[in-house]
Structures are given as structure tokens and as C-alpha cells.
Design a protein around this motif. Structure first.
Motif, short mmCIF file in Angstrom:
data_model
loop_
_atom_site.label_atom_id
_atom_site.label_comp_id
_atom_site.label_asym_id
_atom_site.label_seq_id
_atom_site.Cartn_x
_atom_site.Cartn_y
_atom_site.Cartn_z
N TYR A 1 43.06 24.65 37.15
CA TYR A 1 42.89 25.32 35.99
C TYR A 1 41.04 25.59 35.91
CZ TYR A 1 47.59 25.36 34.35
OH TYR A 1 49.01 25.55 34.38
N GLY A 2 40.45 24.54 36.36
CA GLY A 2 38.86 24.51 36.48
C GLY A 2 38.35 24.32 35.16
N SER A 3 39.21 23.89 34.21
CA SER A 3 38.53 23.88 32.94
C SER A 3 38.94 22.31 32.31
CB SER A 3 39.00 24.90 31.88
OG SER A 3 38.94 24.63 30.54
N VAL A 4 38.13 21.90 31.37
CA VAL A 4 38.69 20.63 30.80
C VAL A 4 40.05 21.02 30.03
CG1 VAL A 4 36.58 19.49 30.69
CG2 VAL A 4 37.17 20.85 28.39
N TYR A 5 40.16 22.30 29.65
CA TYR A 5 41.53 22.44 28.89
C TYR A 5 42.39 23.20 29.86
CZ TYR A 5 38.19 21.87 24.94
OH TYR A 5 37.36 21.31 24.21
N PRO A 6 43.67 22.56 30.51
CA PRO A 6 44.34 23.07 31.35
C PRO A 6 45.53 23.25 30.81
CG PRO A 6 44.57 20.60 31.25
CD PRO A 6 43.62 20.78 30.38
N GLY A 7 46.56 23.76 31.70
CA GLY A 7 47.89 24.05 31.08
C GLY A 7 47.94 25.46 30.27
N PRO A 8 49.07 25.60 29.73
CA PRO A 8 49.20 27.02 29.08
C PRO A 8 48.08 27.20 27.79
CG PRO A 8 51.40 25.79 29.36
CD PRO A 8 50.33 24.77 29.88
N ILE A 9 47.89 26.04 27.22
CA ILE A 9 46.64 26.42 26.19
C ILE A 9 45.55 26.43 26.62
CG2 ILE A 9 46.34 23.85 25.66
CD1 ILE A 9 46.25 26.74 23.19
N GLY A 10 45.11 25.91 27.80
CA GLY A 10 43.84 26.12 28.61
C GLY A 10 43.89 27.45 29.18
N ALA A 11 44.84 27.95 29.62
CA ALA A 11 45.08 29.28 30.26
C ALA A 11 44.71 30.27 28.98
CB ALA A 11 46.35 29.56 30.99
N VAL A 12 45.01 30.13 27.93
CA VAL A 12 44.71 31.14 26.79
C VAL A 12 43.37 30.78 26.10
CG1 VAL A 12 47.01 31.92 26.32
CG2 VAL A 12 46.19 29.98 24.96
N LEU A 13 42.97 29.72 25.92
CA LEU A 13 41.76 29.00 25.41
C LEU A 13 40.51 29.28 26.39
CD1 LEU A 13 40.84 27.86 22.62
CD2 LEU A 13 41.08 25.53 23.55
N SER A 14 40.55 28.89 27.53
CA SER A 14 39.47 28.66 28.18
C SER A 14 38.87 30.31 28.48
CB SER A 14 39.80 28.02 29.69
OG SER A 14 40.18 26.91 29.42
N PRO A 15 39.64 30.90 28.79
CA PRO A 15 39.28 32.61 28.81
C PRO A 15 38.31 33.05 27.47
CG PRO A 15 41.28 32.34 29.73
CD PRO A 15 40.99 31.18 29.14
N GLN A 16 39.10 32.49 26.54
CA GLN A 16 38.65 33.28 25.13
C GLN A 16 37.14 32.59 24.82
OE1 GLN A 16 41.47 34.64 22.11
NE2 GLN A 16 42.78 33.03 22.67
N LEU A 17 37.39 31.45 25.14
CA LEU A 17 35.91 30.48 24.71
C LEU A 17 34.81 30.94 25.64
CD1 LEU A 17 37.03 26.73 24.39
CD2 LEU A 17 36.47 28.31 22.68
N THR A 18 35.15 31.51 26.99
CA THR A 18 33.88 31.75 28.00
C THR A 18 33.99 33.42 28.00
OG1 THR A 18 35.59 32.01 29.82
CG2 THR A 18 34.53 29.90 29.60
N GLY A 19 34.92 34.14 27.35
CA GLY A 19 35.18 35.60 27.66
C GLY A 19 35.87 35.58 28.97
N VAL A 20 36.77 36.85 28.88
CA VAL A 20 37.80 36.72 29.98
C VAL A 20 36.95 37.07 31.34
CG1 VAL A 20 39.78 37.46 29.03
CG2 VAL A 20 38.18 39.24 29.83
N ALA A 21 36.00 37.72 31.39
CA ALA A 21 35.01 38.00 32.65
C ALA A 21 34.69 36.79 33.44
CB ALA A 21 33.73 38.65 32.39
N ALA A 22 34.49 35.68 32.75
CA ALA A 22 34.10 34.12 33.51
C ALA A 22 35.41 33.64 33.87
CB ALA A 22 33.33 33.33 32.49
N ASN A 23 36.70 33.99 33.57
CA ASN A 23 37.92 33.37 33.65
C ASN A 23 39.30 34.30 34.07
OD1 ASN A 23 38.10 30.35 33.80
ND2 ASN A 23 37.36 30.21 31.59
N PRO A 24 39.05 35.13 34.83
CA PRO A 24 39.91 36.46 34.97
C PRO A 24 41.28 36.16 35.55
CG PRO A 24 38.22 36.64 36.46
CD PRO A 24 37.66 35.35 35.95
N THR A 25 41.16 34.83 36.25
CA THR A 25 42.63 34.33 36.81
C THR A 25 43.65 33.60 36.05
OG1 THR A 25 41.66 32.68 38.20
CG2 THR A 25 41.79 34.80 38.99
N LEU A 26 43.05 32.82 35.01
CA LEU A 26 43.94 32.05 34.29
C LEU A 26 44.91 32.90 33.40
CD1 LEU A 26 41.32 29.29 33.05
CD2 LEU A 26 42.99 29.09 34.77
N PRO A 27 44.60 33.87 32.83
CA PRO A 27 45.64 34.54 31.87
C PRO A 27 46.82 34.85 32.81
CG PRO A 27 43.89 35.31 31.34
CD PRO A 27 43.52 34.54 32.57
N PHE A 28 46.80 34.72 34.11
CA PHE A 28 47.98 35.18 34.95
C PHE A 28 48.51 33.84 35.70
CE2 PHE A 28 45.12 38.81 35.24
CZ PHE A 28 45.94 39.79 34.73
#
Lengths: 485, 242
Positions: free
Chosen positions: A348-375
Motif C-alpha cells: 500500500y506504500g503508506s503507513v496506513y495499509p489495508g482497507p482503511i489505508g486505501a480510503v485514508l491515505s488518498p484523502q490525507l494526500t489528495g487522490v492525485a498522489a494516491n490514485p491506485t489505492l481506491p481500486f
């Protein structure tokens, strides 16, 4: 700057979060490599299968779990709706009890504050506990750059640190490691370790204990995270299993706690709910072994609280995404996630992995910096089912996918294909034409009655599985020709 | 009862036997089946992949195609979930409250097959005969979005000569996930590996489920391994008789 809408909160929205929240590579690429690592998959499957069963049993003991879960969600929603009020109250209470509160808009500011505080004490070493937020902001690297050594004291975090590695789970940061690997890490990186160390868990724990005890006694500064902060009394809480945290929190002359701004609750009474939800969801225990509370400065110890935004107010500003800030980091969603079980946390490339990481990380960074995690999810819904604060992660993933698509980050061919398909599906006669085209696919799979190989992008399917041969006629054709009567 | 069949695009295009079985089953139970001629697709793939706003026309078309239907049944939990939970929300977000209201009403009278049989028609014994050893994969959307619970199992347990055997790790996703299978093929395939292994471990001759999409994934994995275990939709088992 926008104001977060909805509820009563009027908090300015900060810049996107920075730090260890985004992957260098797309999730599918990292995931493909992780899936191929047989030892990793075996470690993960063994660990998650075991803890899933334990968690289910611990939750089943509580007859009013559904009500507790609803109460937990309501408490956190109230926190988010009135974050401005509660944060100010927390600051007042901590200050009144002799502590100092610092506000950090992002990771870089938080790092700077902590480095300055440590430097002012003259210490060259800090002991740490509950390090997730400090991992998020990259504090250990910032301290190292200032000549200060940070020592992780949670056993699993110590394993990760000595292995020059990254955590892959909230609760079990070294879940991707087995005993033999841990022994090898200790032998190569733990100063003063017995060269004859065995891989017996008790021996490994004893080695860590001997190593850490010396550090606790010598350290003058501790850096901690926090599970909760109670606004009404300015009290911080750390929930742990080992007791190392308590030594960290009590022995040094200076304690610096780094906490995300969403971690607070208004009242002590709220902990009655959350302290039932958290241990059962995370370690599958009725109550965790050590829970430490402290309010402001205590005798012989100076206290600093660093409140970190780093993308949280931006998350709060999105009505369809803000519930991710309810998260109490229990890790139940990681343990049930079929994707996490196959790839582990690092993909997941973030300290927050898994399902919650897939929604939290892109929101904290903005989706442009994390475009593949929501998928990075099949939308199976197992995460939502176990979440103790009822975060509807699947719906939030879909919402974030829409934001990714709206940003234009998806391939042009996919966008064109989706547009064409929507056009086809908007009229039956267009769909009939498409079905006639599909029937030419009957040329394939004549031999086996199965389609075994297709060109890209469908080769992604046929690499590992067959497709049925298209039928001679569609269901609606059958209906028109003979089904209707 | 007059029942409108929402075939779903996947059954219509790839698995027409599932639609035929659903028609046969409902007729055997004495109901009149209609198949609205304009139907196409519920737009689930768009909705779940982040192209929801693109699918507004598909949703509008679906609502129009089924406007005259009293009760709708679909042999797919995920398509019913899309209709019941996705359509109205999309219309509302697009600023079309009228369409949202129609979609909501249609969603409320749209049922997955086991829901229709058990809840609306009040039957669990449908007069089926299926002399095979069967294992049941509860699909994620039937389990967690529709919460069909034990309805499919009750239907299967009432089938004459059917031997139902446990599927280890039954509630774990098969790895299909719509476009997930193409966007994350390695993870999807790893999940499929485990699902196929569990199906084989169950000792069943047939793996059944209520969604053709999941069965396409599981079946594709089984035939790739040259396994003789077949995938058969719930509707086909319930339609089977002496």
C-alpha cells in the motif's frame, strides 16, 4: 482555504498531507510482487486467519455489540462535527495542567517542532512508543538528520526498526516476519545480543527486554503517540500490551506526544464505549494489559503535545469521506481483508495499509498522489462488517474512485471504453448490436468450449482463468424466439 | 403473481441458461413471467469503478425499462444491490430527485432470487430434484449488501437428493470484484487460487452461487486447472426436476 462544511465545525483546511502516506509505485505493481512472495503470504495467512477467529469470538461475547458500535460511530461523528470546540478545550486543559500544546499543519512542521524540543533538552537519544503518527510524519528520519537517535520500544516496532524495514500492520507491525527472520534481525542489528540466540519466542522477547531496559533507564526524552485524548480533562491515553509504553511514558524527564487532531474524545464517559470496542477488535482481548493515562505535566516530567493536521482537515471537508477520521486504528479491517491477506501492508506504500489505508491515505494526500489505492479492493464489504466504528469503507472507496476518474488519472482507453459502454447500455437496440458482435467470439474456444487466451486488456483475465465461449443466442433472443408464450 | 425478470447483462450475454432456469422455476411455481424488452444493464460496472456519473443514462434507461413492473427478480445479488443501493444515490447526487424517487421505488420492489422465493413468495420447497454433491459459495454482495442470510441454504436443503457440503473459508471473496479482476489481476488470481482449492477440498461435484459473475471467476479457475467440478447457478439447481 475552505471551511469544512456540515456540522458545527469551522476549521480552516490545510494543505495536503505529506510524509509516509504514498507509494512510489502503483499498487498493482507492488501487489504483484508481494503476491509472488510465498513466505510473506504464508506468514500473513497464518496470522490473519488466527486473529480473525479470535476477534469473532471476543466480539460474540458482547450481547450489545451492535449498539456499542453505533455509539462508537456517534461519539466520533460528534468529535468531527465539533472538532474546533473540543480541540480548544483540550489545549486549555493540557495547558492548565502544566503541559504545552503545539499545532502542526503538516508533517514537516510537526517534525520541526519535535526536533527543536528534543534539541533544547540536549539529549541525543529518544525512546518511542505508539509510533504510527510519527511514522506518518517521518519523525525518525528528521531526528536522525539532527543527530538524534530514536529507539522504538514496542517489540514489533523494534523488530521493524532493527530490520531497517517498514511496519506492515497497525497492531502487529512485524506481521510479515516469522520467528526465524526475527532472530536473524536481532543477531545482525541488536547491540550486545547473545550470538547463540534461539528462535524461541520467550528467548526473543528476553533479548529485546534486556536491550530495551538499558535504553529506558538512560533516555531523558520520550516520544509517544496516543490512542485517545480526553478534552474535558486534557488527559492522554496509550493502550498497549507490553508495558514498555508505560516505562517510556513515565521514566524520561521530557515526554513529547504526537497525535492526529481527530484522536480526541470529549468526555471520559466516551472511553467506556471505545475501550470496549478497541481491544476486542484489535487484539481480540476483553481488555488490553496496559492502559496509561496522564494529564499535563507530572512531577519530574515536562510534557508537550503536538497536534498534527497533515491532511486531516482536508479529509474532514469532504462529507462523503470524513467518516474515515472515525478510525481508532484497531486493524480489524486489515485482518479480514482478502486483498491485505495476499499482499501485506507494504504494497500500500503508506503507513496506513489495508482497507482503511486505501480510503485514508488518498484523502490525507489528495487522490492525485494516491490514485491506485481506491481500486485496491473487490468491494467485498468484509471491512465494513467488522469496523467497530462502522466506517462504510466500500462506499467510500467508490466515492474516491469517482474522484480519481474525475481527475483524469485513469487511462484514456478505459475512459473511452466506459463511455462507449454507457452509450451501448442506454438503448436495447445498441446492446443487441453489441451482442451480435460478441457472438463472433464463438470463433474462439471451439476446441475446448472455453476461451483460453485473449489479447490485452482481457489477457489479464485469461492469464490465469478461462472465459466461457459466448452462447449462440442471448437470453432475450431466446425469450423472443421461444421463451415467451 | 406477475413477475418481471431482470436478466442482467451478464446472464443475457453469456449465461442465458440461468435466465431460462429462472423463467422455468417461476412458471413451475405458478407465476407469470415477463421479460421487459428494453432492459440492458444496471450500470454496476460503471458505478463501482468510479464512472457513476457516466452511468446516469443507463440508470434512467433501467428505470424506464422496468416502469411497468410490479415485482422484479434478478438472478444476481450484486445487480440487485446496485439497483437497490446505487441507483437512487446516483440520481440524487446528479440533482435528479424525480429519477431518484423512481429508482428508489423500483429498488424496493426488486429482489434477488432467494429473497423473492423466501420472502415474497413464501416458499423454500420449490419441487426441485438435483442428485449431486453441491457446495455453496455465499457471494459477498448477497452476504453483506443484501444480507440474504441463510435463504439460499434453506432452498438448497429442501432440494430432493441434493447433498450440501461445507465450503471451507466460504465467506471469503472469490477475487472477482468486477474491474478489480483486470486492474489487480495478480491479487484477484491469488484469491481465486484459494477459493478453487477450498472448492476442491469440499469434495463437491458442483459449486453453486447466486451470482453468475462470481461463478464465471470460480468456473474459469476450475476449468483452467482441468477440474471436473462444475459451477452451476442457484436458479439452475432450483429449476432442475425429475
Amino acid at each position: 482555504m475552505n471551511a469544512a462544511d456540515g456540522g458545527a465545525t469551522r476549521i480552516p483546511v490545510s494543505t495536503p498531507g505529506v510524509g509516509h502516506l504514498r507509494a512510489e509505485r502503483p499498487f498493482p505493481t507492488s501487489a504483484r510482487e508481494a503476491v509472488a512472495d510465498r513466505a510473506l503470504r504464508a506468514n500473513l495467512t497464518a496470522a490473519t486467519t488466527r486473529i480473525r477467529a479470535k476477534r469473532d469470538a471476543a466480539v460474540a461475547e458482547v450481547p450489545d455489540w451492535a449498539e456499542l458500535r453505533a455509539a462508537g460511530a456517534a461519539i466520533k461523528d460528534d468529535v468531527l462535527a465539533h472538532l474546533d470546540t473540543y480541540l480548544v478545550r483540550l489545549e486549555e486543559q493540557v495547558t492548565a495542567r502544566g503541559g504545552t500544546v503545539h499545532w502542526a499543519a503538516d508533517a514537516a512542521e510537526a517534525d520541526r517542532i519535535v526536533v527543536e524540543l528534543v534539541t533544547a533538552t540536549g539529549a541525543s537519544e529518544v525512546v518511542k512508543v505508539k509510533s504510527m503518527t510519527t511514522m506518518e510524519i517521518g519523525l525518525n528520519e528528521a531526528l536522525a538528520a539532527a543527530g538524534i537517535e530514536a529507539v522504538e520500544t514496542d517489540l514489533a516496532e523494534l523488530i521493524v526498526q532493527l530490520g531497517d524495514d517498514w511496519p506492515s500492520h497497525f497492531l502487529v507491525p512485524a506481521i510479515h516476519r516469522n520467528r526465524r527472520e526475527i532472530r536473524d534481525i536481532f543477531l545482525s542489528a541488536m547491540p550486545g545480543v547473545d550470538p547463540g540466540l534461539s528462535e524461541d519466542p520467550a528467548a526473543l522477547a528476553e533479548a529485546a527486554r534486556a536491550y530495551l531496559r538499558a535504553r529506558f533507564l538512560s533516555a531523558r526524552v520520550a516520544v509517544s503517540g496516543a490512542n485517545f485524548a480526553v478534552a474535558e480533562t486534557g488527559t492522554l491515553a496509550v493502550v498497549e500490551s507490553e508495558g514498555n509504553g508505560r516505562m517510556c511514558l513515565t521514566l524520561p524527564e521530557t515526554l513529547i506526544t504526537v497525535m492526529g487532531i481527530e484522536k480526541l474524545v470529549p468526555r471520559w464517559a466516551d472511553l467506556e464505549v471505545l475501550m470496549q470496542l478497541l481491544p476486542r477488535s484489535s487484539t481480540a482481548e476483553r481488555m488490553n494489559p496496559y492502559t496509561s493515562f496522564w494529564s499535563g505535566s507530572t512531577e519530574g516530567q515536562a510534557f508537550h503535545l503536538v497536534l498534527v493536521d497533515n491532511g486531516r482537515t482536508a479529509t474532514l471537508a469532504d462529507p462523503d469521506g470524513r467518516a474515515a477520521l472515525r478510525c481508532i486504528r484497531c486493524s480489524a479491517c486489515l485482518n479480514v481483508c482478502p486483498v491485505y491477506e495476499r499482499v501485506g501492508g507494504h504494497a500500500y506504500g503508506s503507513v496506513y495499509p489495508g482497507p482503511i489505508g486505501a480510503v485514508l491515505s488518498p484523502q490525507l494526500t489528495g487522490v492525485a498522489a494516491n490514485p491506485t489505492l481506491p481500486f485496491a479492493s473487490t468491494l467485498c464489504g468484509a471491512c465494513y462488517e467488522v469496523c467497530p466504528v462502522a466506517i462504510d469503507i466500500p462506499t467510500m472507496l467508490v466515492h474516491l474512485r469517482e474522484r480519481v476518474v474525475a481527475s483524469g488519472a485513469e487511462p484514456a482507453a478505459e475512459r473511452a471504453g466506459m463511455a462507449a459502454l454507457a452509450w451501448v447500455m442506454s438503448r436495447r437496440r445498441r446492446f443487441d448490436v453489441a451482442l451480435a458482435g460478441l457472438r463472433t467470439g464463438r470463433l474462439l474456444g471451439r476446441r475446448h468450449g472455453r476461451v483460453r487466451r485473449l489479447p490485452p486488456p482481457l489477457s489479464a483475465w485469461t492469464a490465469t482463468r478461462d472465459l466461457p465461449r459466448p452462447p449462440e443466442r442471448s437470453f432475450l433472443d431466446w425469450w423472443d424466439e421461444e421463451g415467451r408464450r | 403473481m406477475r413477475i418481471s425478470l431482470m436478466a442482467t447483462c451478464l446472464v443475457d450475454a453469456m449465461f442465458p441458461d440461468v435466465g431460462r432456469a429462472t423463467v422455468g422455476l417461476l412458471r413451475r411455481l405458478g407465476h407469470r413471467v415477463e421479460v421487459p424488452a428494453e432492459q440492458t444493464c444496471c450500470g454496476q460496472m460503471h458505478l463501482n469503478t468510479g464512472y457513476g456519473p457516466r452511468a446516469l443514462g443507463v440508470v434512467r434507461h433501467h428505470v424506464t425499462a422496468f416502469a411497468g413492473a410490479e415485482v422484479v427478480v434478478a438472478p444476481s445479488a450484486s445487480c440487485v444491490a446496485s439497483v437497490r443501493h446505487g441507483h437512487a444515490a446516483l440520481a440524487r447526487a446528479a440533482g435528479e430527485p424525480g429519477l431518484a424517487a423512481e429508482a428508489e421505488a423500483l429498488g424496493a420492489r426488486t429482489h434477488e432470487l432467494s429473497e423473492l422465493l423466501v420472502d415474497v413468495l413464501g416458499v423454500t420447497e420449490v419441487g426441485a430434484w438435483y442428485p449431486h454433491r453441491v457446495t455453496w459459495h455465499p457471494t459477498c454482495h448477497s452476504l453483506r449488501l443484501l444480507q440474504v442470510g441463510d435463504r439460499p441454504r434453506r432452498l438448497l436443503e429442501a432440494v430432493e437428493d441434493l447433498e450440501l457440503v461445507e465450503l471451507p473459508g466460504a465467506e471469503q471473496c472469490c477475487g472477482f470484484g468486477g474491474t478489480f479482476a483486470l486492474k489487480n489481476p495478480a491479487v484477484s488470481s491469488a484469491m481465486l487460487d484459494d477459493k478453487v482449492r477450498h472448492v476442491l477440498d469440499s469434495g463437491a461435484a458442483v459449486c453453486s452461487a447466486g451470482d453468475s459473475s462470481c461463478l464465471m471467476q470460480i468456473g474459469g479457475g476450475l476449468t483452467r486447472r482441468s477440474s471436473p467440478v462444475r459451477t452451476v447457478h442457484l436458479a439452475e439447481i432450483l429449476a432442475s426436476s425429475r
